[in-house]
Design a protein around this motif. Structure first.
Motif, short mmCIF file in Angstrom:
data_model
loop_
_atom_site.label_atom_id
_atom_site.label_comp_id
_atom_site.label_asym_id
_atom_site.label_seq_id
_atom_site.Cartn_x
_atom_site.Cartn_y
_atom_site.Cartn_z
N ALA A 57 -7.27 -6.74 -12.19
CA ALA A 57 -8.57 -7.03 -11.59
C ALA A 57 -8.56 -6.92 -10.07
O ALA A 57 -9.61 -6.88 -9.44
CB ALA A 57 -9.03 -8.44 -12.00
N ALA A 58 -7.37 -6.85 -9.48
CA ALA A 58 -7.27 -6.74 -8.02
C ALA A 58 -7.70 -5.36 -7.56
O ALA A 58 -7.57 -4.38 -8.31
CB ALA A 58 -5.83 -7.01 -7.59
N PRO A 59 -8.19 -5.24 -6.33
CA PRO A 59 -8.62 -3.92 -5.85
C PRO A 59 -7.42 -2.99 -5.60
O PRO A 59 -6.34 -3.43 -5.21
CB PRO A 59 -9.33 -4.24 -4.53
CG PRO A 59 -8.76 -5.56 -4.10
CD PRO A 59 -8.45 -6.31 -5.35
N VAL A 60 -7.64 -1.72 -5.85
CA VAL A 60 -6.68 -0.70 -5.43
C VAL A 60 -6.87 -0.52 -3.93
O VAL A 60 -8.00 -0.40 -3.45
CB VAL A 60 -6.93 0.62 -6.18
CG1 VAL A 60 -6.02 1.72 -5.66
CG2 VAL A 60 -6.73 0.42 -7.69
N ARG A 61 -5.77 -0.49 -3.16
CA ARG A 61 -5.90 -0.55 -1.70
C ARG A 61 -4.81 0.29 -1.03
O ARG A 61 -3.79 0.62 -1.65
CB ARG A 61 -5.80 -2.00 -1.23
CG ARG A 61 -4.52 -2.68 -1.69
CD ARG A 61 -4.51 -4.18 -1.37
NE ARG A 61 -3.35 -4.84 -1.96
CZ ARG A 61 -2.14 -4.84 -1.42
NH1 ARG A 61 -1.94 -4.25 -0.25
NH2 ARG A 61 -1.14 -5.46 -2.03
N PRO A 62 -5.01 0.63 0.25
CA PRO A 62 -3.98 1.35 0.99
C PRO A 62 -2.93 0.39 1.56
O PRO A 62 -3.24 -0.77 1.89
CB PRO A 62 -4.77 2.03 2.11
CG PRO A 62 -5.96 1.15 2.32
CD PRO A 62 -6.28 0.53 1.00
N LEU A 63 -1.72 0.88 1.69
CA LEU A 63 -0.63 0.13 2.31
C LEU A 63 0.08 1.07 3.27
O LEU A 63 0.70 2.04 2.86
CB LEU A 63 0.35 -0.38 1.24
CG LEU A 63 1.59 -1.12 1.79
CD1 LEU A 63 1.21 -2.46 2.40
CD2 LEU A 63 2.62 -1.32 0.67
N ALA A 64 -0.03 0.80 4.57
CA ALA A 64 0.54 1.68 5.59
C ALA A 64 2.04 1.46 5.72
O ALA A 64 2.54 0.34 5.62
CB ALA A 64 -0.14 1.42 6.94
N PHE A 65 2.77 2.58 5.94
CA PHE A 65 4.21 2.50 6.22
C PHE A 65 4.64 3.79 6.91
O PHE A 65 4.23 4.88 6.53
CB PHE A 65 5.01 2.30 4.92
CG PHE A 65 5.07 3.53 4.05
CD1 PHE A 65 6.16 4.40 4.10
CD2 PHE A 65 4.03 3.85 3.18
CE1 PHE A 65 6.21 5.55 3.32
CE2 PHE A 65 4.08 4.99 2.40
CZ PHE A 65 5.18 5.84 2.47
N ALA A 66 5.42 3.69 7.94
CA ALA A 66 6.09 4.82 8.60
C ALA A 66 5.16 6.00 8.86
O ALA A 66 5.54 7.16 8.71
CB ALA A 66 7.28 5.28 7.74
N GLY A 67 3.91 5.73 9.26
CA GLY A 67 2.97 6.80 9.53
C GLY A 67 2.34 7.43 8.30
O GLY A 67 1.59 8.39 8.41
N LEU A 68 2.62 6.89 7.12
CA LEU A 68 2.05 7.36 5.86
C LEU A 68 1.28 6.21 5.22
O LEU A 68 1.24 5.10 5.75
CB LEU A 68 3.14 7.87 4.93
CG LEU A 68 3.97 9.05 5.45
CD1 LEU A 68 5.15 9.33 4.51
CD2 LEU A 68 3.11 10.29 5.60
N THR A 69 0.69 6.47 4.06
CA THR A 69 -0.07 5.44 3.36
C THR A 69 0.24 5.50 1.87
O THR A 69 0.19 6.58 1.26
CB THR A 69 -1.59 5.62 3.55
OG1 THR A 69 -1.87 5.69 4.95
CG2 THR A 69 -2.35 4.46 2.95
N ALA A 70 0.55 4.35 1.30
CA ALA A 70 0.71 4.24 -0.15
C ALA A 70 -0.57 3.69 -0.76
O ALA A 70 -1.31 2.95 -0.11
CB ALA A 70 1.88 3.33 -0.48
N VAL A 71 -0.82 4.05 -1.99
CA VAL A 71 -1.94 3.50 -2.77
C VAL A 71 -1.34 2.47 -3.71
O VAL A 71 -0.50 2.81 -4.55
CB VAL A 71 -2.67 4.60 -3.55
CG1 VAL A 71 -3.81 4.01 -4.37
CG2 VAL A 71 -3.19 5.67 -2.62
N VAL A 72 -1.75 1.21 -3.57
CA VAL A 72 -1.09 0.13 -4.29
C VAL A 72 -2.14 -0.80 -4.92
O VAL A 72 -3.33 -0.73 -4.62
CB VAL A 72 -0.16 -0.69 -3.36
CG1 VAL A 72 0.84 0.22 -2.66
CG2 VAL A 72 -0.96 -1.48 -2.34
N GLN A 73 -1.63 -1.70 -5.76
CA GLN A 73 -2.47 -2.72 -6.38
C GLN A 73 -1.60 -3.92 -6.72
O GLN A 73 -0.46 -3.76 -7.17
CB GLN A 73 -3.13 -2.18 -7.65
CG GLN A 73 -4.11 -3.15 -8.32
CD GLN A 73 -4.77 -2.53 -9.55
OE1 GLN A 73 -4.11 -1.85 -10.34
NE2 GLN A 73 -6.06 -2.74 -9.70
#
Length: 289
Positions: A57-73
């Motif tokens: 039920a949590a939102p899918v969100r971006p997670l920044a790292f080392a100049g890139l972005t992961a898609v996480v939940q």
């Protein structure tokens, strides 16, 4: 053409549990929530991912790292620990649900730009541990993003059909002689040998076609991978898969692969099926160095 997506990248043989690591001040001390990682790209905004449902039920969100972005939940750690996850993904229905949900988020991310899909069940105990692990692999992610940018994956499978051998044993075209007919036993053995020879010839023809298909499509592709052939399915599939391959092509390459496959079908034997699927997010090429 089928509509089945490739299996989510490299770790589909054994599900990963939430990964432990050195404690940090940012970890959740009660460990009730794990971070599921779907994909990595150069940049995603929360608005890009707003329509993706994911696995909780949590939102899918971006997670920044080392100049890139992961898609996480965030997902409940109790439901996604090693034992719980292994048990859930051992159930075919639950495995399909998780794989489809994972793929849907990866597809949504890929609509925003070059995307490296993560293996199904890539999990960490909190964002900081996820960020640390992803940062350690940032060089590989950057190389993969360069490779897959503007490109898509096409899947091609070649099958040998068992009915291509012609008449089935015991059902000759002219009718079976009675048990007392002269030479009945010898005739039966000859028919059996003939059917077996036809089957072997059909499989050899399918294997030759598979090599021709792979050579022709590899010449069109930026990269190609031969994958493990699948066995007969639970649905009663009786064909033998002799080629299961993936090809990385420019997004504009759909017409080229369609024309090549159509020509190859015209040259294939009567007992050979060639099937294509795609275009997909390039799962099969995201993990290469």
């Amino acid at each position: 053409m089928t509509d089945t997506a490739p299996a989510p990248a490299t770790a589909h043989d054994r599900p990963a549990a939430a990964q432990d690591g050195p404690a940090t001040a940012h970890d959740r001390p009660d460990r009730t929530v794990a971070t599921w990682v779907f994909a990595v790209g150069r940049a995603y905004g929360a608005e890009d991912l707003a329509g993706a449902a994911g696995l909780s039920a949590a939102p899918v969100r971006p997670l920044a790292f080392a100049g890139l972005t992961a898609v996480v939940q965030d997902v409940p750690a109790a439901l996604f620990g090693r034992e719980a996850l292994t048990e859930r993904l051992s159930d075919p229905g639950e495995l399909e649900r998780c794989a489809r949900a994972h793929h849907a988020v990866v597809t949504a991310a890929a609509a925003c730009g070059p995307t490296v899909p993560m293996a199904l069940a890539t999990l960490y105990l909190g964002d900081e541990r996820a960020r640390a692990a992803l940062t350690a692999d940032a060089g590989r992610f950057r190389a993969a993003l360069e490779r897959v940018g503007g490109r898509v994956e096409w899947g091609v499978k070649v099958y040998a059909r068992p009915d291509a051998a012609g008449t089935r044993p015991g059902v000759p075209a002219g009718g079976a002689p009675g048990p007392d007919a002269p030479g009945a036993g010898r005739a039966y053995l000859e028919r059996m040998r003939g059917v077996q020879r036809a089957r072997e010839e059909g499989r050899s023809s399918a294997l030759r076609t598979a090599e021709e298909v792979h050579a022709a499509l590899s010449a069109l592709a930026v990269a190609a991978r031969r994958l493990r052939p699948h066995g007969p399915g639970a649905s009663g599939e009786r064909r033998t898969q002799v080629l299961n391959a993936a090809y990385l092509l420019p997004e504009s390459g759909a017409d080229r692969i369609a024309a090549a496959v159509e020509e190859l079908r015209g040259r294939a034997g009567a007992g050979v099926d060639i099937e294509t699927s795609g275009p997909w997010v390039p799962y099969s090429f995201a993990g290469e160095a």
